[in-house]
Each structure stands twice: as C-alpha cells, then as structure tokens.
Write an enzyme that holds these catalytic residues in place. Structure first.
Site, PDB file in Angstrom:
ATOM      1  CE  LYS A 107      12.923  30.974 -15.960  1.00 27.44           C
ATOM      2  NZ  LYS A 107      14.287  30.672 -16.206  1.00 27.44           N
ATOM      3  CD  GLU A 117      15.067  37.915  -6.611  1.00 33.61           C
ATOM      4  OE1 GLU A 117      14.509  38.380  -5.622  1.00 33.61           O
ATOM      5  OE2 GLU A 117      14.972  38.440  -7.751  1.00 33.61           O
ATOM      6  CE  LYS A 125      13.204  34.641 -17.839  1.00 31.06           C
ATOM      7  NZ  LYS A 125      14.374  34.680 -18.725  1.00 31.06           N
ATOM      8  N   GLY A 151      22.595  31.284 -16.697  1.00 33.92           N
ATOM      9  CA  GLY A 151      23.895  30.668 -16.418  1.00 33.92           C
ATOM     10  C   GLY A 151      23.868  29.987 -15.052  1.00 33.92           C
ATOM     11  CB  VAL A 185      20.481  26.060 -12.203  1.00 30.92           C
ATOM     12  CG1 VAL A 185      20.178  26.793 -10.905  1.00 30.92           C
ATOM     13  CG2 VAL A 185      20.349  27.003 -13.392  1.00 30.92           C
ATOM     14  CD  GLU A 244      18.121  26.232 -24.470  1.00 37.71           C
ATOM     15  OE1 GLU A 244      18.357  25.049 -24.755  1.00 37.71           O
ATOM     16  OE2 GLU A 244      18.274  26.716 -23.344  1.00 37.71           O
ATOM     17  N   GLY A 290      26.667  28.309 -28.182  1.00 48.54           N
ATOM     18  CA  GLY A 290      25.944  27.865 -26.980  1.00 48.54           C
ATOM     19  C   GLY A 290      25.158  28.976 -26.301  1.00 48.54           C
ATOM     20  CG  ASP A 294      12.590  32.943 -21.091  1.00 47.14           C
ATOM     21  OD1 ASP A 294      12.528  32.089 -20.190  1.00 47.14           O
ATOM     22  OD2 ASP A 294      13.338  33.934 -21.039  1.00 47.14           O
ATOM     23  N   GLY A 305      17.656  35.897 -13.582  1.00 48.46           N
ATOM     24  CA  GLY A 305      18.768  35.088 -13.045  1.00 48.46           C
ATOM     25  C   GLY A 305      19.299  35.630 -11.730  1.00 48.46           C
TER      26      GLY A 305
HETATM   27  N1  HSE Z   1      16.703  31.297 -22.012  1.00 48.02           N
HETATM   28  C1  HSE Z   1      16.729  32.420 -21.138  1.00 48.02           C
HETATM   29  C2  HSE Z   1      17.560  33.525 -21.749  1.00 48.02           C
HETATM   30  C3  HSE Z   1      17.282  32.136 -19.779  1.00 48.02           C
HETATM   31  O1  HSE Z   1      18.016  33.424 -22.889  1.00 48.02           O
HETATM   32  O2  HSE Z   1      17.712  34.542 -21.100  1.00 48.02           O
HETATM   33  C4  HSE Z   1      16.327  31.365 -18.924  1.00 48.02           C
HETATM   34  O3  HSE Z   1      15.140  32.075 -18.724  1.00 48.02           O
END
Ligand code: HSE
Length: 431
Positions: A107, A131, A207, A305, A17, A192, A189, A203, A136
C-alpha cells in the site's frame, strides 16, 4: 480438466504473507489449476536471508537476487510481498517492462507511486493486481473496480488499520489509557516495535488514497490525504464519546464534497454506536461504501495477518491466470474523472471540542461568542464543575475546517479558557 498452460510464479519476499502464499500454492495446487485453467508453479523466491529454512520453499528456488527473479524469462507472474518503497518499485517496474503480470500487497508503494506503476502496466499490456493492499483478506478493491463500477460512489469510510482499531477498542471497552494499551499490544504482537506508521495514520492514509482513486476514478496519492493519528486520544475523550453513545474510530474517509471535489482524510472520528462501523472491534477492518443506486454497503474482515492477506494475493493470482488462459486482460487504472482534491480548510465536518475553563459568571457567554464570531454554530454544550474550574464539552453543527481552526485559536488565546483539551471530528450519518 486438461491444463494447457503451465504458469511460473516468482515471489519477492517470503515473510508472514509470502510463506502463507507458498504454503497454499503447495497445498491447493489442484484446486487452483481447476479454477484457473493453468498449473501454477512457484519457480523462484527472492529473500534477504537465504539460509533460513522455509517450509514449501525448496532451497533450490531461493535466491538473494531479486533482479534475477524479475529478469527470468521463464517466469510469467511476479508476486511482491517484500514491502517498502525501494527496491520494490524498481523490481515491479522491471518485471512489468519484461512483460510479466504483477501482484503487490504494498500500500505504501501504491499510495506514492501507483500512477507510474499503472502506466507501465498499461503500456506493456500486463495486469497489476493489488487486492491485498487495502483491508487484507477483505474483497474491497475488486468490488469498487468491477461490481459497483456502474454506480456513483458518494463516500467511502474505512477502518483500515487493525493496530489502531485494536487500541481504540481496548480504550473504549476497558477505559484504559492510550500508552498502556499500546504497550500491551506490542507485547502481544498486535503492534509493531516502531508503531509510528500505524498510530500516526500513515498506513491508513496510503489505503485511503487507493480507495479514493478507485471510488472516484481519479488519481489520488498519499500526499493528497490529510492525516491525523490516534496518539493524542485520551481516556477522557473515549469516555465522553461513550457518554454521547458514540465511539472513537480512526476513519479513512474519501468523499465527494458539495462542490464536487474529492476530500480524502484520516482522523480519529466519533461515530454513533448505531453505525455499522461502530461494531467493528479489535484488529478487524471494514469499509463502508455509500453509492447512489446501491445505497449502503459494508465489507468486513481481517485486515492483516499471513493467511488472510495470502487469500487476497491468491485471488489475484487466479484472476491473472484466468486472464492468461482465456486471452483476456484485467482493466487498468480508471482515472478519467480527474476530480480535484478539496483543500482540508474547505471541508465541512461536525466537531467536539473539550475545554478546561474557569468556573465563573460570563465564561459560557464568552466561549459561545468566540464560536459565533467565527461562524461556527453550536449544537449542544455540556458543563461539569471541578472546583474552581469546569469542563465544557461543545458539539458543533457542520462547519468548514478553516472556521473551526480560527475558533480553536481564539479559544486558546482567551483568558477564560485554561486549556483546549481536545478537538475531534464527529461523523454525521449518511446523506
Ligand atoms: N499494520 C497494518 C494494520 C496492517 O495494523 O492493520 C498492514 O497494513
């Protein structure tokens, strides 16, 4: 246009980023100056590996000392794209105390320590913009904070994790097993090497907390979010959803319950293929908002991304630069409503329960009795034989989670049930 201001930007982190933020700041500096009324200069960048060569980031502005960036009196705005909880939290607090406005895409940090950061920003009269932390590139936080702040939001449902949406899309479209798609996604890719935070819903939970806080003007942390990931979803679950003209999505749901509490949860959910969220495929994200006057709104786009996330970061940067140019200040956190969080046990949902049962007289009656005795009303039952056993697929009417739990416990103990194969939420259409 004459630019009266020259604003210096410090950045913490320069990964996927950050390098895109640096590139776009370099390529579009003229447009950014015209749009914000200030020249924006990347003045210092803190990274772990100072010797790596980076385009658009001259070696002279690179340091391994993040504290020297947040303590530099010539720097006006800090962008935090390093991720993780510490030292990101400590660095942002130091920057805020030094009177700098800050932007973060973090986040996990906001989900746990948002209140502390917002209070510090408020106290020091600086902006805290984020934001990029949810969805994203998708503008969703500013719309909740500003565009529909004159409305009453009833519910927010988001596909806010691209990794899990990619996996569930492949499972749905190709009939593949979870483990196979995960391996393929890692090789490409899209996932992770350690996919835990994505596939177990952590994650998405961070959010969900951020979305819920903004939608309901209430402090919500990640610890308030009930969270279940997608690692137990089988190819059979996906096939059964398909037979019902539904699709399984990992949804982050924040809603106002009938007794005016906020329920915030992340779990795999069957939604009708006619629902707009069902069409969100692969790694795309979307957030569906239901509000009293506006009705239904959907925000869709790339949730991760380098360039998409940098787009949201730069939008925040220009907003802050405009505030500085015009002498304004962004609105701080709105948490006046102080609505209590609904315990998961009280939250109502429809469910799909898949059972492996003995195929003999009285089984269906016994199973139905276990639902009835726990006050869970059955909507449909489907049975398919498999020799001396059968698969029973039960869809329920809306019932509290506590009643459903008791039903499942009773089913698991029952002699006629060989195995409770799966229990999934079914999302009802909007009110
Ligand atoms: N790892 C997250 C996703 C992106 O797969 O959407 C970053 O929050």
């Amino acid at each position: 246009m004459t630019n009266s201001k020259n604003l210096k930007v410090g950045m913490l982190g320069c990964g996927v980023v950050g390098s895109n933020v640096a590139r776009l700041l370099h390529e579009d500096s003229g447009d950014f100056a015209a749009r914000s009324g200030a020249t924006l200069t990347l003045a210092k960048v803190a990274v772990k590996n100072v010797s790596a060569k980076r385009d658009h980031v001259p070696a002279s502005i690179i340091t391994s000392d993040a504290l020297s960036v947040v303590n530099d009196p010539s720097i006006d705005i800090i962008i935090e794209v390093m991720g993780g909880i510490e030292p990101a939290r400590e660095m942002l607090l130091a920057a805020i105390k030094n009177g700098k406005s800050v932007i973060t895409a973090n986040k996990a940090l906001l989900g746990l320590h948002g209140a502390e950061l917002f209070e510090a920003a408020d106290k020091n009269g600086v902006d805290l913009y984020y934001e990029a932390a949810v969805g994203g590139a998708i503008p969703i936080l500013r719309p909740l904070r500003e565009s529909i702040v004159g409305d009453h939001v009833h519910r927010v449902m988001g596909i806010v994790n691209g990794t899990t949406n990619y996996i569930l899309t492949k499972m749905d479209e190709e009939g593949s097993a979870f483990a196979d798609v995960l391996k393929e996604a890692q090789a490409l890719g899209f996932a992770e090497a350690d996919p835990t935070a994505d596939i177990e819903g952590h994650d998405a939970a961070a959010k969900a907390a951020i979305l819920a806080g903004l939608a309901f003007h209430t402090r919500v942390t990640t610890k308030d979010v009930s969270c279940e990931g997608i690692s137990k979803i089988s190819a059979r679950d996906v096939a059964v959803a398909r037979e019902m003209d539904h699709v399984i999505k990992l949804l982050a749901i924040a809603e106002l319950t009938a007794d005016q509490q906020v329920s915030v949860r992340v779990h795999p959910t069957l939604i009708s293929r006619q629902h707009p969220l069902a069409s969100v495929r692969n790694a795309f994200n979307a957030v569906f908002v239901e509000a009293e006057s506006a009705g239904e709104l959907m925000f869709y786009g790339r949730g991760a991304g380098g360039a998409p996330t940098a787009s949201a970061v730069l939008g925040d940067l220009i907003a802050i630069a405009r505030n500085k140019t015009n002498g304004g200040e962004g609105h701080g956190e709105s948490d006046y409503a102080e609505i209590s969080i609904a315990p998961l046990d009280n939250v109502k949902s429809r469910y799909l329960i898949r059972l492996d049962v003995a195929d003999k007289p009285g089984v269906l009656a016994t199973v139905a009795q276990l639902f009835a005795s726990n006050s869970v009303s059955i909507e449909t039952v489907r049975q398919s034989g498999r020799g001396d056993s059968a698969e029973l697929i039960v869809a329920t009417h809306s019932a509290p989670e506590s009643s459903l739990k008791k039903t499942v416990e009773a089913l698991a103990k029952s002699d006629v049930v060989k195995k409770v194969e799966s229990v999934l939420h079914i999302e009802s259409s909007s009110r």
